[in-house]
Design a protein around this motif. Structure first.
Motif, PDB file in Angstrom:
ATOM      1  N   LYS A 173     -25.672 -27.786 -16.839  1.00  0.00           N
ATOM      2  CA  LYS A 173     -25.598 -27.607 -15.114  1.00  0.00           C
ATOM      3  C   LYS A 173     -24.338 -26.714 -14.935  1.00  0.00           C
ATOM      4  O   LYS A 173     -24.447 -25.954 -14.101  1.00  0.00           O
ATOM      5  N   ILE A 174     -23.068 -27.078 -15.388  1.00  0.00           N
ATOM      6  CA  ILE A 174     -21.834 -26.284 -15.142  1.00  0.00           C
ATOM      7  C   ILE A 174     -22.236 -24.692 -15.667  1.00  0.00           C
ATOM      8  O   ILE A 174     -21.829 -23.651 -14.837  1.00  0.00           O
ATOM      9  N   TYR A 175     -22.677 -24.583 -16.727  1.00  0.00           N
ATOM     10  CA  TYR A 175     -22.837 -23.132 -17.201  1.00  0.00           C
ATOM     11  C   TYR A 175     -24.011 -22.590 -16.079  1.00  0.00           C
ATOM     12  O   TYR A 175     -23.606 -21.373 -15.769  1.00  0.00           O
ATOM     13  N   GLN A 176     -24.988 -23.259 -15.812  1.00  0.00           N
ATOM     14  CA  GLN A 176     -25.695 -22.642 -14.751  1.00  0.00           C
ATOM     15  C   GLN A 176     -25.085 -22.294 -13.530  1.00  0.00           C
ATOM     16  O   GLN A 176     -25.334 -21.181 -12.581  1.00  0.00           O
ATOM     17  N   PHE A 177     -24.166 -23.175 -12.866  1.00  0.00           N
ATOM     18  CA  PHE A 177     -23.679 -23.008 -11.747  1.00  0.00           C
ATOM     19  C   PHE A 177     -22.728 -21.668 -11.666  1.00  0.00           C
ATOM     20  O   PHE A 177     -22.324 -20.720 -10.932  1.00  0.00           O
ATOM     21  N   CYS A 178     -22.083 -21.479 -13.089  1.00  0.00           N
ATOM     22  CA  CYS A 178     -21.142 -20.356 -13.370  1.00  0.00           C
ATOM     23  C   CYS A 178     -21.794 -19.204 -13.364  1.00  0.00           C
ATOM     24  O   CYS A 178     -21.358 -18.114 -12.719  1.00  0.00           O
ATOM     25  N   THR A 179     -23.171 -19.046 -13.917  1.00  0.00           N
ATOM     26  CA  THR A 179     -23.602 -17.821 -13.972  1.00  0.00           C
ATOM     27  C   THR A 179     -24.475 -17.518 -12.612  1.00  0.00           C
ATOM     28  O   THR A 179     -24.584 -16.178 -12.360  1.00  0.00           O
ATOM     29  N   ASP A 180     -24.830 -18.617 -12.017  1.00  0.00           N
ATOM     30  CA  ASP A 180     -25.277 -18.163 -10.519  1.00  0.00           C
ATOM     31  C   ASP A 180     -24.208 -17.954  -9.468  1.00  0.00           C
ATOM     32  O   ASP A 180     -24.531 -17.310  -8.555  1.00  0.00           O
ATOM     33  N   GLY A 181     -22.974 -18.163  -9.799  1.00  0.00           N
ATOM     34  CA  GLY A 181     -21.815 -18.073  -8.727  1.00  0.00           C
ATOM     35  C   GLY A 181     -21.852 -19.064  -7.508  1.00  0.00           C
ATOM     36  O   GLY A 181     -21.411 -18.325  -6.488  1.00  0.00           O
ATOM     37  N   ARG A 182     -22.615 -20.151  -7.738  1.00  0.00           N
ATOM     38  CA  ARG A 182     -22.857 -21.254  -6.770  1.00  0.00           C
ATOM     39  C   ARG A 182     -21.385 -21.786  -6.367  1.00  0.00           C
ATOM     40  O   ARG A 182     -20.724 -22.025  -7.201  1.00  0.00           O
ATOM     41  N   GLU A 183     -21.295 -21.981  -5.111  1.00  0.00           N
ATOM     42  CA  GLU A 183     -19.927 -22.882  -4.458  1.00  0.00           C
ATOM     43  C   GLU A 183     -20.290 -24.108  -4.869  1.00  0.00           C
ATOM     44  O   GLU A 183     -21.166 -24.803  -4.370  1.00  0.00           O
ATOM     45  N   VAL A 184     -19.455 -24.968  -5.356  1.00  0.00           N
ATOM     46  CA  VAL A 184     -19.688 -26.415  -5.704  1.00  0.00           C
ATOM     47  C   VAL A 184     -18.699 -27.191  -5.488  1.00  0.00           C
ATOM     48  O   VAL A 184     -17.313 -26.820  -5.147  1.00  0.00           O
ATOM     49  N   SER A 185     -18.573 -28.528  -5.239  1.00  0.00           N
ATOM     50  CA  SER A 185     -17.425 -29.523  -5.064  1.00  0.00           C
ATOM     51  C   SER A 185     -17.268 -30.342  -6.360  1.00  0.00           C
ATOM     52  O   SER A 185     -18.379 -30.657  -7.075  1.00  0.00           O
ATOM     53  N   ILE A 186     -16.081 -30.498  -6.854  1.00  0.00           N
ATOM     54  CA  ILE A 186     -16.067 -30.938  -8.334  1.00  0.00           C
ATOM     55  C   ILE A 186     -15.153 -32.242  -8.086  1.00  0.00           C
ATOM     56  O   ILE A 186     -13.885 -32.134  -7.562  1.00  0.00           O
ATOM     57  N   PHE A 187     -15.480 -33.485  -8.884  1.00  0.00           N
ATOM     58  CA  PHE A 187     -14.646 -34.654  -8.703  1.00  0.00           C
ATOM     59  C   PHE A 187     -14.124 -34.565 -10.218  1.00  0.00           C
ATOM     60  O   PHE A 187     -14.566 -34.708 -11.304  1.00  0.00           O
ATOM     61  N   LEU A 188     -12.676 -34.721 -10.134  1.00  0.00           N
ATOM     62  CA  LEU A 188     -12.019 -34.807 -11.321  1.00  0.00           C
ATOM     63  C   LEU A 188     -11.580 -36.447 -11.612  1.00  0.00           C
ATOM     64  O   LEU A 188     -10.857 -37.004 -10.888  1.00  0.00           O
ATOM     65  N   GLN A 213      -7.839 -37.374 -12.387  1.00  0.00           N
ATOM     66  CA  GLN A 213      -6.862 -37.176 -11.302  1.00  0.00           C
ATOM     67  C   GLN A 213      -7.500 -37.957 -10.046  1.00  0.00           C
ATOM     68  O   GLN A 213      -6.714 -37.899  -9.071  1.00  0.00           O
ATOM     69  N   GLN A 214      -8.419 -38.548 -10.112  1.00  0.00           N
ATOM     70  CA  GLN A 214      -9.089 -39.104  -8.854  1.00  0.00           C
ATOM     71  C   GLN A 214      -9.203 -38.369  -7.601  1.00  0.00           C
ATOM     72  O   GLN A 214      -8.707 -38.623  -6.580  1.00  0.00           O
ATOM     73  N   ARG A 215      -9.591 -37.032  -7.874  1.00  0.00           N
ATOM     74  CA  ARG A 215      -9.514 -36.148  -6.397  1.00  0.00           C
ATOM     75  C   ARG A 215     -10.856 -35.220  -6.676  1.00  0.00           C
ATOM     76  O   ARG A 215     -11.451 -35.069  -7.643  1.00  0.00           O
ATOM     77  N   TRP A 216     -11.083 -34.758  -5.344  1.00  0.00           N
ATOM     78  CA  TRP A 216     -12.292 -33.734  -5.141  1.00  0.00           C
ATOM     79  C   TRP A 216     -11.644 -32.524  -5.036  1.00  0.00           C
ATOM     80  O   TRP A 216     -10.468 -32.283  -4.391  1.00  0.00           O
ATOM     81  N   ILE A 217     -12.286 -31.483  -5.328  1.00  0.00           N
ATOM     82  CA  ILE A 217     -12.117 -30.126  -5.192  1.00  0.00           C
ATOM     83  C   ILE A 217     -13.314 -29.608  -4.453  1.00  0.00           C
ATOM     84  O   ILE A 217     -14.364 -29.326  -5.256  1.00  0.00           O
ATOM     85  N   GLU A 218     -12.957 -29.186  -3.212  1.00  0.00           N
ATOM     86  CA  GLU A 218     -13.858 -28.689  -2.337  1.00  0.00           C
ATOM     87  C   GLU A 218     -14.205 -27.124  -2.410  1.00  0.00           C
ATOM     88  O   GLU A 218     -13.241 -26.612  -2.558  1.00  0.00           O
ATOM     89  N   SER A 219     -15.289 -26.855  -2.214  1.00  0.00           N
ATOM     90  CA  SER A 219     -15.588 -25.314  -2.136  1.00  0.00           C
ATOM     91  C   SER A 219     -15.061 -24.475  -3.289  1.00  0.00           C
ATOM     92  O   SER A 219     -14.584 -23.689  -3.134  1.00  0.00           O
ATOM     93  N   ALA A 220     -15.364 -24.918  -4.427  1.00  0.00           N
ATOM     94  CA  ALA A 220     -14.893 -24.314  -5.657  1.00  0.00           C
ATOM     95  C   ALA A 220     -16.039 -23.332  -6.322  1.00  0.00           C
ATOM     96  O   ALA A 220     -17.274 -23.694  -6.189  1.00  0.00           O
ATOM     97  N   GLN A 221     -15.434 -22.026  -6.926  1.00  0.00           N
ATOM     98  CA  GLN A 221     -16.479 -21.376  -7.994  1.00  0.00           C
ATOM     99  C   GLN A 221     -16.085 -21.669  -9.222  1.00  0.00           C
ATOM    100  O   GLN A 221     -14.833 -21.524  -9.560  1.00  0.00           O
ATOM    101  N   ILE A 222     -17.078 -22.061 -10.138  1.00  0.00           N
ATOM    102  CA  ILE A 222     -17.030 -21.962 -11.335  1.00  0.00           C
ATOM    103  C   ILE A 222     -16.904 -20.594 -12.025  1.00  0.00           C
ATOM    104  O   ILE A 222     -18.106 -20.036 -12.151  1.00  0.00           O
ATOM    105  N   ILE A 223     -15.878 -19.984 -12.508  1.00  0.00           N
ATOM    106  CA  ILE A 223     -15.722 -18.698 -13.065  1.00  0.00           C
ATOM    107  C   ILE A 223     -15.849 -18.540 -14.425  1.00  0.00           C
ATOM    108  O   ILE A 223     -16.065 -17.315 -14.953  1.00  0.00           O
ATOM    109  N   ALA A 224     -15.657 -19.527 -15.237  1.00  0.00           N
ATOM    110  CA  ALA A 224     -15.765 -19.423 -16.740  1.00  0.00           C
ATOM    111  C   ALA A 224     -15.922 -20.688 -17.324  1.00  0.00           C
ATOM    112  O   ALA A 224     -15.474 -21.688 -16.905  1.00  0.00           O
ATOM    113  N   LEU A 225     -16.813 -20.767 -18.536  1.00  0.00           N
ATOM    114  CA  LEU A 225     -17.137 -21.917 -19.159  1.00  0.00           C
ATOM    115  C   LEU A 225     -17.024 -21.443 -20.831  1.00  0.00           C
ATOM    116  O   LEU A 225     -17.782 -20.657 -21.241  1.00  0.00           O
ATOM    117  N   GLU A 226     -15.713 -21.979 -21.206  1.00  0.00           N
ATOM    118  CA  GLU A 226     -15.731 -21.533 -22.868  1.00  0.00           C
ATOM    119  C   GLU A 226     -15.388 -22.818 -23.529  1.00  0.00           C
ATOM    120  O   GLU A 226     -14.576 -23.412 -23.518  1.00  0.00           O
TER     121      GLU A 226
END
Length: 104
Positions: free
Chosen positions: A5-20, A23-36
């Protein structure tokens, strides 16, 4: 599954929110730019009183607890719904409701 799913978001360039989780925090309106491998690189912006900052962070897939994306949004300011001209009559929304709907 999450890795795909992360790979799909990366290739589509979609804006996502990620919970870490770690660190117990949300990162809002992020773009996944690489998955290695198991490393994810994201880019996002934060806004303070005086400035807007751009960030790029890398972390491991296993530290991601959740990834969400906004599917749609509707403005509350403009309440008028737009109807396509080619929409079938049975599916169109009319301004004037039938008399049977107006009964209290």
């Amino acid at each position: 599954m999450l890795h795909r799913k992360i790979y799909q978001f990366c290739t589509d360039g979609r804006e996502v929110s990620i919970f870490l989780r770690d660190q117990q925090r949300w990162i809002e309106s992020a773009q996944i730019i690489a998955l290695e491998g198991d490393l994810v690189t994201i880019r996002y912006e934060t806004e303070d009183e005086e400035e807007i900052s751009s960030w790029e962070e890398m972390f491991r897939v296993e530290s991601i607890g959740s990834v969400t994306q906004k599917l749609a949004s509707v403005s509350r300011l403009n309440s008028e719904l737009f109807i396509a001209d080619d929409c079938p009559e049975a599916e169109q929304i009319h301004r004037n409701l039938p008399e049977t709907w107006n009964q209290d």
